[in-house]
Design a protein around this motif. Sequence first.
Motif, mmCIF file in Angstrom:
data_model
loop_
_atom_site.group_PDB
_atom_site.id
_atom_site.type_symbol
_atom_site.label_atom_id
_atom_site.label_comp_id
_atom_site.label_asym_id
_atom_site.label_seq_id
_atom_site.Cartn_x
_atom_site.Cartn_y
_atom_site.Cartn_z
ATOM 1 N N VAL A 32 -18.842 -20.434 117.938
ATOM 2 C CA VAL A 32 -19.039 -19.803 116.631
ATOM 3 C C VAL A 32 -18.680 -20.793 115.529
ATOM 4 O O VAL A 32 -19.393 -20.914 114.524
ATOM 5 N N GLU A 33 -17.579 -21.524 115.712
ATOM 6 C CA GLU A 33 -17.140 -22.500 114.713
ATOM 7 C C GLU A 33 -18.180 -23.620 114.540
ATOM 8 O O GLU A 33 -18.477 -24.036 113.414
ATOM 9 N N THR A 34 -18.727 -24.083 115.648
ATOM 10 C CA THR A 34 -19.714 -25.168 115.592
ATOM 11 C C THR A 34 -20.953 -24.757 114.797
ATOM 12 O O THR A 34 -21.448 -25.524 113.945
ATOM 13 N N LEU A 76 -22.897 -16.442 104.624
ATOM 14 C CA LEU A 76 -22.357 -16.894 105.902
ATOM 15 C C LEU A 76 -22.702 -15.922 107.020
ATOM 16 O O LEU A 76 -23.042 -16.330 108.135
ATOM 17 N N HIS A 77 -22.596 -14.639 106.707
ATOM 18 C CA HIS A 77 -22.897 -13.609 107.708
ATOM 19 C C HIS A 77 -24.360 -13.687 108.135
ATOM 20 O O HIS A 77 -24.678 -13.680 109.328
ATOM 21 N N GLN A 78 -25.256 -13.785 107.163
ATOM 22 C CA GLN A 78 -26.685 -13.855 107.469
ATOM 23 C C GLN A 78 -27.021 -15.136 108.215
ATOM 24 O O GLN A 78 -27.869 -15.152 109.119
ATOM 25 N N PHE A 79 -26.344 -16.231 107.869
ATOM 26 C CA PHE A 79 -26.574 -17.512 108.531
ATOM 27 C C PHE A 79 -26.280 -17.412 110.022
ATOM 28 O O PHE A 79 -27.045 -17.924 110.857
ATOM 29 N N LEU A 80 -25.188 -16.736 110.375
ATOM 30 C CA LEU A 80 -24.818 -16.598 111.786
ATOM 31 C C LEU A 80 -25.654 -15.542 112.496
ATOM 32 O O LEU A 80 -25.955 -15.681 113.686
ATOM 33 N N ILE A 81 -26.019 -14.482 111.776
ATOM 34 C CA ILE A 81 -26.841 -13.423 112.370
ATOM 35 C C ILE A 81 -28.157 -13.992 112.885
ATOM 36 O O ILE A 81 -28.702 -13.548 113.897
ATOM 37 N N ASP A 82 -28.676 -14.993 112.185
ATOM 38 C CA ASP A 82 -29.944 -15.607 112.571
ATOM 39 C C ASP A 82 -29.806 -16.498 113.805
ATOM 40 O O ASP A 82 -30.807 -16.928 114.380
ATOM 41 N N LYS A 83 -28.556 -16.787 114.216
ATOM 42 C CA LYS A 83 -28.338 -17.737 115.303
ATOM 43 C C LYS A 83 -27.537 -17.172 116.468
ATOM 44 O O LYS A 83 -27.539 -17.762 117.561
ATOM 45 N N LEU A 84 -26.834 -16.070 116.252
ATOM 46 C CA LEU A 84 -25.952 -15.530 117.281
ATOM 47 C C LEU A 84 -26.206 -14.039 117.501
ATOM 48 O O LEU A 84 -26.668 -13.349 116.594
ATOM 49 N N PRO A 85 -25.876 -13.526 118.684
ATOM 50 C CA PRO A 85 -25.928 -12.078 118.883
ATOM 51 C C PRO A 85 -24.867 -11.409 118.014
ATOM 52 O O PRO A 85 -23.851 -12.040 117.663
ATOM 53 N N GLY A 86 -25.079 -10.169 117.656
ATOM 54 C CA GLY A 86 -24.199 -9.476 116.721
ATOM 55 C C GLY A 86 -22.732 -9.479 117.099
ATOM 56 O O GLY A 86 -21.856 -9.588 116.235
ATOM 57 N N TYR A 87 -22.422 -9.374 118.414
ATOM 58 C CA TYR A 87 -21.021 -9.285 118.825
ATOM 59 C C TYR A 87 -20.264 -10.599 118.620
ATOM 60 O O TYR A 87 -19.035 -10.627 118.673
ATOM 61 N N MET A 88 -20.995 -11.714 118.375
ATOM 62 C CA MET A 88 -20.344 -13.003 118.149
ATOM 63 C C MET A 88 -20.201 -13.349 116.674
ATOM 64 O O MET A 88 -19.634 -14.390 116.325
ATOM 65 N N VAL A 89 -20.688 -12.485 115.798
ATOM 66 C CA VAL A 89 -20.620 -12.745 114.364
ATOM 67 C C VAL A 89 -19.324 -12.162 113.793
ATOM 68 O O VAL A 89 -19.049 -10.976 113.976
ATOM 69 N N PRO A 90 -18.502 -12.969 113.115
ATOM 70 C CA PRO A 90 -17.246 -12.460 112.538
ATOM 71 C C PRO A 90 -17.481 -11.298 111.576
ATOM 72 O O PRO A 90 -18.504 -11.242 110.892
ATOM 73 N N THR A 91 -16.530 -10.374 111.523
ATOM 74 C CA THR A 91 -16.629 -9.236 110.610
ATOM 75 C C THR A 91 -16.040 -9.558 109.242
ATOM 76 O O THR A 91 -16.247 -8.805 108.298
ATOM 77 N N ALA A 92 -15.305 -10.656 109.149
ATOM 78 C CA ALA A 92 -14.708 -11.042 107.863
ATOM 79 C C ALA A 92 -14.695 -12.555 107.745
ATOM 80 O O ALA A 92 -14.554 -13.277 108.742
ATOM 81 N N PHE A 93 -14.863 -13.044 106.509
ATOM 82 C CA PHE A 93 -14.836 -14.476 106.220
ATOM 83 C C PHE A 93 -13.839 -14.717 105.097
ATOM 84 O O PHE A 93 -13.943 -14.103 104.035
ATOM 85 N N LEU A 94 -12.867 -15.593 105.335
ATOM 86 C CA LEU A 94 -11.875 -15.928 104.325
ATOM 87 C C LEU A 94 -12.060 -17.385 103.898
ATOM 88 O O LEU A 94 -12.117 -18.276 104.750
ATOM 89 N N ILE A 95 -12.178 -17.605 102.602
ATOM 90 C CA ILE A 95 -12.352 -18.960 102.066
ATOM 91 C C ILE A 95 -10.980 -19.571 101.773
ATOM 92 O O ILE A 95 -10.177 -18.982 101.052
ATOM 93 N N LEU A 96 -10.717 -20.744 102.330
ATOM 94 C CA LEU A 96 -9.447 -21.448 102.135
ATOM 95 C C LEU A 96 -9.698 -22.841 101.578
ATOM 96 O O LEU A 96 -10.766 -23.421 101.777
ATOM 97 N N GLU A 97 -8.693 -23.371 100.878
ATOM 98 C CA GLU A 97 -8.791 -24.746 100.386
ATOM 99 C C GLU A 97 -8.662 -25.743 101.531
ATOM 100 O O GLU A 97 -9.267 -26.819 101.512
#
Length: 242
Positions: A32-34, A76-97
């Motif tokens: 998922v990270e890659t 980010l969510h849509q980007f992963l949805i296009d590449k991964l099955p739904g169960y592998m897509v994170p439910t939350a995204f946190l932006i950090l420095e």
Amino acid sequence: MARYLADGNIEYLGRIDNQVKIRGFRIELAEVETLLEQHSDVQNSCVIVHEGTGGNKRLVAYVVPQKDLTPTTEELHQFLIDKLPGYMVPTAFLILESLPLTPNGKVDRRALPNPDLHQKLSDYAMPNTETEKIIADIWQKALSLENVGIYDNFFELGGHSLLLVKINQQLQEKFGLEVTIVDMFKYPNIHSLSEYLSIKLQKSDTLKPNNSRPQSSSESKDLRNQQLQIRQQYLAQRKGKR
């Protein structure tokens, strides 16, 4: 990975390869990270499993954006949805420095900030139309939340693809409309989904102005079969993209 305790017993610490299991699915967090880092706005990322109330496990992604760029959760969510099955897509995204590091330079997953997966009262926008109220009621029961605002993202609130299938069936039975899983991914908040359903209802009323009647049991069964076929087709398409 494990360690010996003073009393001679062995304590299991977890998998060293960061493979996890959520709702019966095995997930490689590194995969998922890659993929997430292939997004042009993402510099670094880290994906973990967050266990909430009732033992409900969810994937959470921590993202360090490229300089002067801030990707949105929806992007980010849509980007992963296009590449991964739904169960592998994170439910939350946190932006950090930056990501916290251990002395040897690896990501310190234990030092990552705790994700707030519950909505803030100040951000709550209550449902106004009858359609919004119906959708909100279904979502609140499914997500075990007291309130869901019309602009709250289903996936950020802890929703996932399996729960989406259940909600999809309830919406179809409630409104008497055909709503696909893809439609629900496309409209992830109550406001956008309500507008979409309202347009479909208007078209349906225009085509059948005097033929409104309750669904028979056979029609309801056919609708469920259609929904299952749509779900199977959707999963097959996702599998083909991998």
